[in-house]
Design a protein around this motif. Structure first.
Motif, mmCIF file in Angstrom:
data_model
loop_
_atom_site.group_PDB
_atom_site.id
_atom_site.type_symbol
_atom_site.label_atom_id
_atom_site.label_comp_id
_atom_site.label_asym_id
_atom_site.label_seq_id
_atom_site.Cartn_x
_atom_site.Cartn_y
_atom_site.Cartn_z
ATOM 1 N N THR A 182 0.858 -1.180 0.000
ATOM 2 C CA THR A 182 0.000 0.000 0.000
ATOM 3 C C THR A 182 0.898 1.235 0.000
ATOM 4 O O THR A 182 1.838 1.304 0.784
ATOM 5 C CB THR A 182 -0.896 0.015 1.257
ATOM 6 N N THR A 184 1.496 3.943 1.357
ATOM 7 C CA THR A 184 1.412 4.819 2.537
ATOM 8 C C THR A 184 2.589 4.487 3.439
ATOM 9 O O THR A 184 3.245 3.446 3.279
ATOM 10 C CB THR A 184 0.102 4.584 3.311
ATOM 11 N N GLN A 185 2.834 5.331 4.436
ATOM 12 C CA GLN A 185 3.924 5.061 5.373
ATOM 13 C C GLN A 185 3.671 3.769 6.134
ATOM 14 O O GLN A 185 4.573 2.954 6.328
ATOM 15 C CB GLN A 185 4.095 6.226 6.348
ATOM 16 N N SER A 186 2.435 3.556 6.557
ATOM 17 C CA SER A 186 2.133 2.312 7.274
ATOM 18 C C SER A 186 2.225 1.109 6.335
ATOM 19 O O SER A 186 2.626 0.018 6.745
ATOM 20 C CB SER A 186 0.742 2.376 7.914
#
Length: 199
Positions: A182, A184-186
Motif C-alpha cells: 500500500t 502509505t507510510q504504514s
C-alpha cells in the motif's frame, strides 16, 4: 537523459511484415483503448544478438496475448529485409515464422522519436511498455551487445496491470501472485517488516 515515461508514446505509421508473412501498415494509435503495446527496437536484421531476442518474444507471444498486449518489433531495415530474414531457417541465423509484426523504420524517424537512434544509423535495444491510453509506463535501453530479458518485460506488464487494478505498488522483484505494498507510510512499514530479509 530524456525519458518518455508518463508521456504519450510518439505515434507512427509503418509498413510491417505480419505473422502470416504478408505486408501491412501498422499505426500505433490504432491500439489505443484496445491493447497494451510492448514495442521493442533492435539494431539490424541478419545480425547476432537480435534473432535470440526476436525468438524469445515470439516464443512468449501467447503469454503477452493473454495479458492483452500486442508485441511489435522494429528496426531500421526495410520490410523486404524483414521478409527475407523470416524466410531464413533458424539454424542458419534466421528467425522463421515469428508470431508478431516486424516494422520497418527505414527513415529512422520512429527510432529518433523514441530516443534510441545512435550515430544516425541503428537503434539501441530499447523496450517500451505502452498502456491502453497510449502512455509510456516502462522503458529499458540496452547497448548493442547486451540482450534484453523478455521475461522481465512480462513481469513489468503484470506489475502495471496489478497497480492499475488494485491501486497498490509493486516492490523490488515483485512477481504476479506475490504481496504488494500500500503506498502509505504504514503500508511500507508493514511490507518491510514482513519481507525486508528476502529483498
Amino acid at each position: 537523459m530524456y525519458t518518455l515515461i508518463q508521456k504519450p508514446a510518439p505515434d507512427f505509421s509503418a509498413e510491417a511484415v505480419m505473422p502470416n508473412g504478408e505486408f501491412s501498415t501498422i499505426k500505433l494509435s490504432d491500439f489505443q483503448g484496445e491493447k497494451y503495446v510492448a514495442l521493442f527496437f533492435y539494431p539490424l536484421d541478419f545480425t547476432f544478438v537480435c534473432p535470440s531476442e526476436i525468438l524469445a518474444f515470439s516464443h512468449r507471444t501467447k503469454e503477452f496475448e493473454e495479458r492483452g498486449v500486442q508485441v511489435l518489433g522494429i528496426s531500421v531495415d526495410s520490410k523486404f529485409s524483414h521478409h527475407a530474414w523470416r524466410q531464413t531457417p533458424v539454424e542458419k541465423g534466421g528467425i522463421g515464422d515469428i508470431q508478431f509484426p516486424l516494422l520497418a523504420d527505414i527513415t529512422k524517424e520512429i527510432s529518433r522519436d523514441y530516443g534510441v537512434l545512435i550515430d544516425d544509423s541503428v537503434a539501441l535495444r530499447g523496450t517500451f511498455l505502452i498502456d491502453k491510453e497510449g502512455v509510456v509506463r516502462h522503458a529499458t535501453l540496452n547497448d548493442l551487445p547486451l540482450g534484453r530479458n523478455v521475461d522481465e518485460t512480462l513481469r513489468m506488464v503484470d506489475a502495471l496491470q496489478f497497480t492499475e487494478k488494485n491501486g497498490e505498488v509493486c516492490p523490488a522483484g515483485w512477481k504476479k501472485g506475490e504481496v504488494a505494498m500500500t503506498p502509505t507510510q504504514s503500508g511500507v512499514s508493514s511490507y518491510l517488516q514482513e519481507n525486508a530479509s528476502r529483498l
